[in-house]
Each structure stands twice: as structure tokens, then as C-alpha cells.
Design a protein around this motif. Structure first.
Motif, PDB file in Angstrom:
ATOM      1  N   ASP A  39       1.042  -1.181  -0.048  1.00  0.00           N
ATOM      2  CA  ASP A  39      -0.494  -0.163  -0.225  1.00  0.00           C
ATOM      3  C   ASP A  39       0.763   1.121  -0.087  1.00  0.00           C
ATOM      4  OD1 ASP A  39       0.744  -0.128   2.936  1.00  0.00           O
ATOM      5  OD2 ASP A  39      -1.009  -0.340   3.324  1.00  0.00           O
ATOM      6  N   GLY A  40       2.013   0.852   0.163  1.00  0.00           N
ATOM      7  CA  GLY A  40       3.342   2.015   0.161  1.00  0.00           C
ATOM      8  C   GLY A  40       3.956   2.876   1.142  1.00  0.00           C
ATOM      9  N   ARG A  41       2.970   2.053   1.769  1.00  0.00           N
ATOM     10  CA  ARG A  41       3.963   3.027   3.254  1.00  0.00           C
ATOM     11  C   ARG A  41       5.052   2.134   3.913  1.00  0.00           C
ATOM     12  NH1 ARG A  41      -0.534   1.159   8.317  1.00  0.00           N
ATOM     13  NH2 ARG A  41      -0.566  -0.687   7.072  1.00  0.00           N
ATOM     14  N   GLY A  42       6.084   2.664   4.465  1.00  0.00           N
ATOM     15  CA  GLY A  42       7.000   1.942   5.200  1.00  0.00           C
ATOM     16  C   GLY A  42       7.276   1.599   6.070  1.00  0.00           C
ATOM     17  N   HIS A  43       8.267   1.043   6.046  1.00  0.00           N
ATOM     18  CA  HIS A  43       9.044   0.636   7.211  1.00  0.00           C
ATOM     19  C   HIS A  43      10.487   1.354   7.992  1.00  0.00           C
ATOM     20  CE1 HIS A  43       7.322  -2.854   5.169  1.00  0.00           C
ATOM     21  NE2 HIS A  43       7.014  -3.229   6.323  1.00  0.00           N
ATOM     22  N   PHE A  44      10.624   1.467   8.781  1.00  0.00           N
ATOM     23  CA  PHE A  44      11.451   2.515   9.967  1.00  0.00           C
ATOM     24  C   PHE A  44      12.401   1.695  11.316  1.00  0.00           C
ATOM     25  CE2 PHE A  44       7.828   5.071   7.041  1.00  0.00           C
ATOM     26  CZ  PHE A  44       8.819   5.675   6.346  1.00  0.00           C
ATOM     27  N   GLN A  45      13.106   2.081  11.730  1.00  0.00           N
ATOM     28  CA  GLN A  45      13.715   2.056  12.540  1.00  0.00           C
ATOM     29  C   GLN A  45      13.868   3.640  13.435  1.00  0.00           C
ATOM     30  OE1 GLN A  45      17.577  -0.485  12.766  1.00  0.00           O
ATOM     31  NE2 GLN A  45      17.013  -1.057  11.266  1.00  0.00           N
ATOM     32  N   VAL A  46      13.471   2.628  14.629  1.00  0.00           N
ATOM     33  CA  VAL A  46      13.720   4.668  15.418  1.00  0.00           C
ATOM     34  C   VAL A  46      14.751   3.976  16.881  1.00  0.00           C
ATOM     35  CG1 VAL A  46      13.024   6.034  16.722  1.00  0.00           C
ATOM     36  CG2 VAL A  46      12.182   5.962  14.828  1.00  0.00           C
ATOM     37  N   ARG A  47      15.880   5.318  16.826  1.00  0.00           N
ATOM     38  CA  ARG A  47      16.464   4.742  18.193  1.00  0.00           C
ATOM     39  C   ARG A  47      16.749   6.349  18.689  1.00  0.00           C
ATOM     40  NH1 ARG A  47      19.527   3.314  22.136  1.00  0.00           N
ATOM     41  NH2 ARG A  47      21.869   4.515  22.535  1.00  0.00           N
ATOM     42  N   ILE A  48      15.472   6.176  20.111  1.00  0.00           N
ATOM     43  CA  ILE A  48      15.442   7.567  20.853  1.00  0.00           C
ATOM     44  C   ILE A  48      16.408   7.532  22.224  1.00  0.00           C
ATOM     45  CG2 ILE A  48      12.788   6.799  21.011  1.00  0.00           C
ATOM     46  CD1 ILE A  48      12.412  10.058  21.053  1.00  0.00           C
ATOM     47  N   VAL A  49      16.667   7.962  22.184  1.00  0.00           N
ATOM     48  CA  VAL A  49      17.127   8.512  23.959  1.00  0.00           C
ATOM     49  C   VAL A  49      16.252  10.016  24.959  1.00  0.00           C
ATOM     50  CG1 VAL A  49      19.246   8.945  25.486  1.00  0.00           C
ATOM     51  CG2 VAL A  49      19.200   7.450  23.449  1.00  0.00           C
ATOM     52  N   SER A  50      15.925   9.926  25.380  1.00  0.00           N
ATOM     53  CA  SER A  50      15.003  10.860  26.015  1.00  0.00           C
ATOM     54  C   SER A  50      14.981  10.596  27.739  1.00  0.00           C
ATOM     55  CB  SER A  50      13.937  11.575  25.112  1.00  0.00           C
ATOM     56  OG  SER A  50      13.040  12.196  25.654  1.00  0.00           O
ATOM     57  N   PRO A  51      14.803  11.593  28.444  1.00  0.00           N
ATOM     58  CA  PRO A  51      14.730  12.256  29.600  1.00  0.00           C
ATOM     59  C   PRO A  51      12.648  11.780  30.113  1.00  0.00           C
ATOM     60  CG  PRO A  51      15.735  14.392  29.190  1.00  0.00           C
ATOM     61  CD  PRO A  51      15.435  12.853  27.818  1.00  0.00           C
ATOM     62  N   ALA A  52      12.353  11.682  28.864  1.00  0.00           N
ATOM     63  CA  ALA A  52      10.965  11.493  29.565  1.00  0.00           C
ATOM     64  C   ALA A  52      10.380  10.140  29.367  1.00  0.00           C
ATOM     65  CB  ALA A  52      10.178  11.610  27.618  1.00  0.00           C
ATOM     66  N   PHE A  53      11.749   8.972  28.832  1.00  0.00           N
ATOM     67  CA  PHE A  53      11.505   7.789  28.862  1.00  0.00           C
ATOM     68  C   PHE A  53      11.517   7.153  30.223  1.00  0.00           C
ATOM     69  CE2 PHE A  53      12.130   7.852  24.641  1.00  0.00           C
ATOM     70  CZ  PHE A  53      10.771   8.066  24.066  1.00  0.00           C
ATOM     71  N   ALA A  54      11.966   8.490  31.150  1.00  0.00           N
ATOM     72  CA  ALA A  54      12.548   7.828  32.964  1.00  0.00           C
ATOM     73  C   ALA A  54      11.308   7.275  33.262  1.00  0.00           C
ATOM     74  CB  ALA A  54      12.985   9.177  33.562  1.00  0.00           C
ATOM     75  N   GLY A  55      11.368   5.811  34.334  1.00  0.00           N
ATOM     76  CA  GLY A  55      10.648   5.391  35.341  1.00  0.00           C
ATOM     77  C   GLY A  55       8.804   4.977  33.883  1.00  0.00           C
ATOM     78  N   MET A  56       9.800   4.507  33.030  1.00  0.00           N
ATOM     79  CA  MET A  56       8.742   3.969  31.685  1.00  0.00           C
ATOM     80  C   MET A  56       8.616   2.480  31.639  1.00  0.00           C
ATOM     81  SD  MET A  56       7.810   7.551  29.879  1.00  0.00           S
ATOM     82  CE  MET A  56       6.137   6.639  28.475  1.00  0.00           C
ATOM     83  N   SER A  57       7.770   1.958  31.734  1.00  0.00           N
ATOM     84  CA  SER A  57       7.971   0.351  30.780  1.00  0.00           C
ATOM     85  C   SER A  57       8.253   0.756  29.582  1.00  0.00           C
ATOM     86  CB  SER A  57       7.508  -0.833  31.043  1.00  0.00           C
ATOM     87  OG  SER A  57       5.778   0.320  30.634  1.00  0.00           O
ATOM     88  N   ARG A  58       9.222  -0.476  29.060  1.00  0.00           N
ATOM     89  CA  ARG A  58       9.481  -0.797  27.892  1.00  0.00           C
ATOM     90  C   ARG A  58       8.369  -0.433  27.009  1.00  0.00           C
ATOM     91  NH1 ARG A  58      10.271  -5.837  23.734  1.00  0.00           N
ATOM     92  NH2 ARG A  58      11.101  -5.023  22.473  1.00  0.00           N
ATOM     93  N   LEU A  59       6.627  -1.157  27.070  1.00  0.00           N
ATOM     94  CA  LEU A  59       5.208  -1.359  26.658  1.00  0.00           C
ATOM     95  C   LEU A  59       5.226   0.297  26.711  1.00  0.00           C
ATOM     96  CD1 LEU A  59       3.213  -2.463  25.172  1.00  0.00           C
ATOM     97  CD2 LEU A  59       2.419  -3.090  27.308  1.00  0.00           C
ATOM     98  N   ALA A  60       5.065   0.692  27.555  1.00  0.00           N
ATOM     99  CA  ALA A  60       4.868   2.281  27.684  1.00  0.00           C
ATOM    100  C   ALA A  60       5.247   3.287  26.909  1.00  0.00           C
ATOM    101  CB  ALA A  60       4.994   2.545  29.304  1.00  0.00           C
TER     102      ALA A  60
END
Length: 90
Positions: A39-60
Motif C-alpha cells: 500500500d506504499g507505507r514504509g518500514h522504519f527503525q527508530v532509536r530515541i534517547v529521552s529523559p521523558a522515558f525515565a520510569g516508563m516500562s518498555r511497553l509504555a
């Protein structure tokens, strides 16, 4: 088109998480002929490091990234490989 998609993904992630590190890779070329890529949509990889993720589970963290992508998940992104970590995790 792929550069525009990468730019849109980067912009949304930067706005949502103010990352200290962000890498977005378009892997769409590796999935040509894949049923989900027809359908033309793409496949992407993202690596993001952010203080916003502190205390969050992987799923969250993944849910937060998907939420930041919003409608792009329906219009531009077929698959998104996510590595989301806090500064303390990296």
C-alpha cells in the motif's frame, strides 16, 4: 517521499520527547514485495534517547512513540522498529 517521511517522524518525536539522541532509518527498500508494503507505507527503525522515558516500562515507551506518530501509522508507516530508552538506560 522517504526523506519527507523520515522528516515527519523526526519532527513528531522531537516535539513529543525532546530527545538527546534520535536516529530514524528508512528500511523500506528491504521490504519491497512484502505484503504489508504494497500500500506504499514504509518500514522504519527508530532509536530515541529521552529523559521523558525515565520510569516508563518498555511497553509504555512504545505506546508513547506510537501515540506521537498519530495518523502517520495509518498513512505513511507500515512497520516501526522502536528502541526507546531514557538517558540512564543508554
Amino acid at each position: 517521499m522517504t526523506e519527507a517521511r523520515v522528516a515527519m517522524i523526526r519532527e513528531r518525536l522531537e516535539q513529543a520527547f525532546a530527545p538527546v539522541e534520535l536516529e530514524v532509518v528508512d528500511d523500506s527498500h528491504r521490504h519491497r514485495g512484502h505484503p504489508g508494503a504494497r500500500d506504499g507505507r514504509g518500514h522504519f527503525q527508530v532509536r530515541i534517547v529521552s529523559p521523558a522515558f525515565a520510569g516508563m516500562s518498555r511497553l509504555a515507551r512504545h505506546r508513547a512513540v506510537y501515540e506521537a506518530m498519530g495518523a502517520l501509522m495509518q498513512t505513511d508507516i507500515h512497520a516501526l522498529n522502536i528502541e526507546a530508552v531514557s538517558e540512564n538506560d543508554s
